[in-house]
Design a protein around this motif. Sequence first.
Motif, PDB file in Angstrom:
ATOM      1  N   TYR A 186     -16.289   5.890  16.119  1.00 55.71           N
ATOM      2  CA  TYR A 186     -16.893   6.400  17.356  1.00 55.71           C
ATOM      3  C   TYR A 186     -18.198   5.657  17.674  1.00 55.71           C
ATOM      4  O   TYR A 186     -18.503   5.403  18.847  1.00 55.71           O
ATOM      5  N   SER A 187     -18.939   5.310  16.616  1.00 51.67           N
ATOM      6  CA  SER A 187     -20.186   4.577  16.819  1.00 51.67           C
ATOM      7  C   SER A 187     -19.933   3.207  17.432  1.00 51.67           C
ATOM      8  O   SER A 187     -20.635   2.784  18.359  1.00 51.67           O
ATOM      9  N   ILE A 188     -18.920   2.501  16.917  1.00 51.56           N
ATOM     10  CA  ILE A 188     -18.560   1.189  17.462  1.00 51.56           C
ATOM     11  C   ILE A 188     -18.221   1.298  18.946  1.00 51.56           C
ATOM     12  O   ILE A 188     -18.564   0.432  19.755  1.00 51.56           O
ATOM     13  N   GLN A 189     -17.575   2.406  19.308  1.00 49.48           N
ATOM     14  CA  GLN A 189     -17.182   2.622  20.703  1.00 49.48           C
ATOM     15  C   GLN A 189     -18.311   3.212  21.550  1.00 49.48           C
ATOM     16  O   GLN A 189     -18.113   3.527  22.717  1.00 49.48           O
ATOM     17  N   LYS A 190     -19.484   3.377  20.895  1.00 52.58           N
ATOM     18  CA  LYS A 190     -20.682   3.911  21.548  1.00 52.58           C
ATOM     19  C   LYS A 190     -20.513   5.358  22.023  1.00 52.58           C
ATOM     20  O   LYS A 190     -21.188   5.803  22.953  1.00 52.58           O
ATOM     21  N   ASP A 191     -19.622   6.079  21.370  1.00 52.96           N
ATOM     22  CA  ASP A 191     -19.500   7.515  21.616  1.00 52.96           C
ATOM     23  C   ASP A 191     -20.409   8.211  20.592  1.00 52.96           C
ATOM     24  O   ASP A 191     -19.959   8.757  19.587  1.00 52.96           O
ATOM     25  N   TYR A 192     -21.714   8.159  20.875  1.00 56.97           N
ATOM     26  CA  TYR A 192     -22.697   8.558  19.881  1.00 56.97           C
ATOM     27  C   TYR A 192     -22.709  10.062  19.612  1.00 56.97           C
ATOM     28  O   TYR A 192     -23.015  10.491  18.490  1.00 56.97           O
ATOM     29  N   LEU A 193     -22.390  10.869  20.609  1.00 65.11           N
ATOM     30  CA  LEU A 193     -22.337  12.320  20.381  1.00 65.11           C
ATOM     31  C   LEU A 193     -21.236  12.671  19.379  1.00 65.11           C
ATOM     32  O   LEU A 193     -21.453  13.453  18.445  1.00 65.11           O
ATOM     33  N   SER A 222     -27.287   6.570   6.081  1.00 70.43           N
ATOM     34  CA  SER A 222     -27.598   5.333   6.800  1.00 70.43           C
ATOM     35  C   SER A 222     -26.882   5.286   8.145  1.00 70.43           C
ATOM     36  O   SER A 222     -27.480   4.937   9.178  1.00 70.43           O
ATOM     37  N   ASN A 223     -25.614   5.657   8.141  1.00 72.85           N
ATOM     38  CA  ASN A 223     -24.844   5.606   9.384  1.00 72.85           C
ATOM     39  C   ASN A 223     -25.363   6.613  10.415  1.00 72.85           C
ATOM     40  O   ASN A 223     -25.462   6.300  11.608  1.00 72.85           O
ATOM     41  N   LEU A 224     -25.687   7.819   9.950  1.00 74.67           N
ATOM     42  CA  LEU A 224     -26.235   8.827  10.856  1.00 74.67           C
ATOM     43  C   LEU A 224     -27.617   8.399  11.348  1.00 74.67           C
ATOM     44  O   LEU A 224     -27.936   8.534  12.550  1.00 74.67           O
ATOM     45  N   GLY A 225     -28.431   7.859  10.431  1.00 75.00           N
ATOM     46  CA  GLY A 225     -29.759   7.392  10.823  1.00 75.00           C
ATOM     47  C   GLY A 225     -29.689   6.318  11.891  1.00 75.00           C
ATOM     48  O   GLY A 225     -30.491   6.299  12.832  1.00 75.00           O
ATOM     49  N   MET A 226     -28.704   5.427  11.790  1.00 69.57           N
ATOM     50  CA  MET A 226     -28.583   4.367  12.800  1.00 69.57           C
ATOM     51  C   MET A 226     -28.131   4.911  14.153  1.00 69.57           C
ATOM     52  O   MET A 226     -28.499   4.358  15.195  1.00 69.57           O
ATOM     53  N   ILE A 227     -27.373   5.999  14.153  1.00 66.57           N
ATOM     54  CA  ILE A 227     -27.044   6.657  15.429  1.00 66.57           C
ATOM     55  C   ILE A 227     -28.332   7.100  16.117  1.00 66.57           C
ATOM     56  O   ILE A 227     -28.504   6.916  17.338  1.00 66.57           O
ATOM     57  N   TYR A 228     -29.266   7.634  15.328  1.00 67.69           N
ATOM     58  CA  TYR A 228     -30.539   8.077  15.908  1.00 67.69           C
ATOM     59  C   TYR A 228     -31.391   6.889  16.365  1.00 67.69           C
ATOM     60  O   TYR A 228     -32.141   7.005  17.348  1.00 67.69           O
ATOM     61  N   VAL A 229     -31.291   5.756  15.662  1.00 58.26           N
ATOM     62  CA  VAL A 229     -31.985   4.550  16.137  1.00 58.26           C
ATOM     63  C   VAL A 229     -31.400   4.107  17.473  1.00 58.26           C
ATOM     64  O   VAL A 229     -32.132   3.823  18.428  1.00 58.26           O
ATOM     65  N   THR A 231     -30.015   5.796  19.688  1.00 54.65           N
ATOM     66  CA  THR A 231     -30.290   6.755  20.766  1.00 54.65           C
ATOM     67  C   THR A 231     -31.785   7.080  20.872  1.00 54.65           C
ATOM     68  O   THR A 231     -32.174   8.073  21.495  1.00 54.65           O
ATOM     69  N   CYS A 232     -32.610   6.210  20.234  1.00 48.77           N
ATOM     70  CA  CYS A 232     -34.081   6.277  20.349  1.00 48.77           C
ATOM     71  C   CYS A 232     -34.669   7.570  19.791  1.00 48.77           C
ATOM     72  O   CYS A 232     -35.750   8.010  20.226  1.00 48.77           O
ATOM     73  N   ARG A 233     -33.984   8.183  18.823  1.00 47.97           N
ATOM     74  CA  ARG A 233     -34.501   9.394  18.171  1.00 47.97           C
ATOM     75  C   ARG A 233     -35.116   8.992  16.833  1.00 47.97           C
ATOM     76  O   ARG A 233     -34.638   9.314  15.754  1.00 47.97           O
ATOM     77  N   TYR A 234     -36.233   8.247  16.921  1.00 43.56           N
ATOM     78  CA  TYR A 234     -36.781   7.563  15.751  1.00 43.56           C
ATOM     79  C   TYR A 234     -37.326   8.514  14.696  1.00 43.56           C
ATOM     80  O   TYR A 234     -37.198   8.248  13.491  1.00 43.56           O
ATOM     81  N   SER A 235     -37.920   9.604  15.128  1.00 46.05           N
ATOM     82  CA  SER A 235     -38.483  10.549  14.152  1.00 46.05           C
ATOM     83  C   SER A 235     -37.394  11.223  13.329  1.00 46.05           C
ATOM     84  O   SER A 235     -37.631  11.628  12.184  1.00 46.05           O
ATOM     85  N   GLU A 236     -36.193  11.344  13.891  1.00 46.22           N
ATOM     86  CA  GLU A 236     -35.062  11.891  13.137  1.00 46.22           C
ATOM     87  C   GLU A 236     -34.415  10.821  12.252  1.00 46.22           C
ATOM     88  O   GLU A 236     -33.874  11.126  11.188  1.00 46.22           O
ATOM     89  N   ALA A 237     -34.493   9.577  12.683  1.00 43.15           N
ATOM     90  CA  ALA A 237     -33.870   8.490  11.924  1.00 43.15           C
ATOM     91  C   ALA A 237     -34.622   8.182  10.645  1.00 43.15           C
ATOM     92  O   ALA A 237     -34.008   7.952   9.591  1.00 43.15           O
ATOM     93  N   GLU A 238     -35.955   8.176  10.699  1.00 47.15           N
ATOM     94  CA  GLU A 238     -36.756   7.686   9.567  1.00 47.15           C
ATOM     95  C   GLU A 238     -36.504   8.436   8.256  1.00 47.15           C
ATOM     96  O   GLU A 238     -36.278   7.807   7.217  1.00 47.15           O
ATOM     97  N   PRO A 239     -36.523   9.784   8.238  1.00 48.11           N
ATOM     98  CA  PRO A 239     -36.286  10.469   6.957  1.00 48.11           C
ATOM     99  C   PRO A 239     -34.887  10.240   6.405  1.00 48.11           C
ATOM    100  O   PRO A 239     -34.695  10.188   5.183  1.00 48.11           O
ATOM    101  N   LEU A 240     -33.905  10.098   7.279  1.00 49.00           N
ATOM    102  CA  LEU A 240     -32.539   9.857   6.815  1.00 49.00           C
ATOM    103  C   LEU A 240     -32.416   8.467   6.191  1.00 49.00           C
ATOM    104  O   LEU A 240     -31.835   8.307   5.109  1.00 49.00           O
ATOM    105  N   LEU A 241     -32.973   7.460   6.858  1.00 51.35           N
ATOM    106  CA  LEU A 241     -32.875   6.095   6.353  1.00 51.35           C
ATOM    107  C   LEU A 241     -33.702   5.914   5.077  1.00 51.35           C
ATOM    108  O   LEU A 241     -33.292   5.194   4.160  1.00 51.35           O
TER     109      LEU A 241
END
Length: 334
Positions: A186-193, A222-229, A231-241
């Motif tokens: 889904y990420s490859i297809q940009k269906d981020y939700l 890592s994969n979930l964190g990159m979804i947040y990157v 979609t510009c949700r950086y504060s959610e991405a950082e702790p996961l990564l």
Amino acid sequence: VHLRLRLCRLQQRLHQNAAEAMEIVYADHLEENAEEIATHFEKGNQLDKAAAYYDRAGGFYWGEFLLERSKQNFQKSVDILEMTSGKTSTEYAESLFHLGLLLHYMRDFTLVESIYKQVLDINVAHHGQNSPLLSPYINNLGRFYKDIGLYSDSERLLKRSLQIENNISPNSSNVADRLNNLGHLYSIQKDYLKAEKTYLDALSILDKHYDSNFWFTATVLSNLGMIYVFTCRYSEAEPLLSRAHNINVVVNGTEHPDCAGSLSCLSRLFLAQGDYDQAETHILNAFSIYEKTLGTSHYITIRTIESIIDLYHTMGDVDSEEMYKTKLGGLTGE
């Protein structure tokens, strides 16, 4: 003629004795000695044992990232089992499957689809169309279709494997693995939700039912964190990564490709936030690890050089950008 036969049998027996002695002496280190043991069993005409040890050697060298040597050993196992068990046996199919997995990992796609299909067909013939034993073969064919852009075929197969694993054990890491594969699709297809929801479902299983440092948790984080990157949700991405990287360090040490992967993800986060110093530090560390472990010609190493070039272009560092372009050109011939 009789003397020659006796000498041949004597040599075979000596090789059998050598292999059996090595099994005892290296009982705690069979994997790293598997190739030599296999060679003795092959020369001793103990071909089933030789095939099994060549297969183990293939797995060992893969873990050491000696991929060509891994490929050679898997191929020897396949060749022997084709001769001894036949191309319709499950033993042959399993050995062939391991070779297919390695080729898939190496991005050597020429034979992967035909191998996965052949393995699946053999297992269907032995176990039936609806056997749960088919799940790993269906899953990896689905992964392959994802990687070459056949997304509808991929989703159908990945969902089928997920259903099988859910029926077996809904809280298993196999279920999390299938969810992760679907999330990546889904990420490859940009269906981020849809990707986010699928990764969260996988992470929920792992956090509830596995150790906090379970290795596969890092992959999903890592994969979930990159979804947040993305979609510009950086504060959610950082702790996961960051958590993913910490798990990789605990499980593998600091000089492992998985650690390099999580460093690359952190670099992309820092780049997206405009923190170029941190982005540079992390991507250069990742490149150093890949260069040492995978070699300069591996596709991941080359992809990392491309990321470094993009970073320096964004930073306006023309000299560093040109230096890595020259390095890349020397590897790709472009």
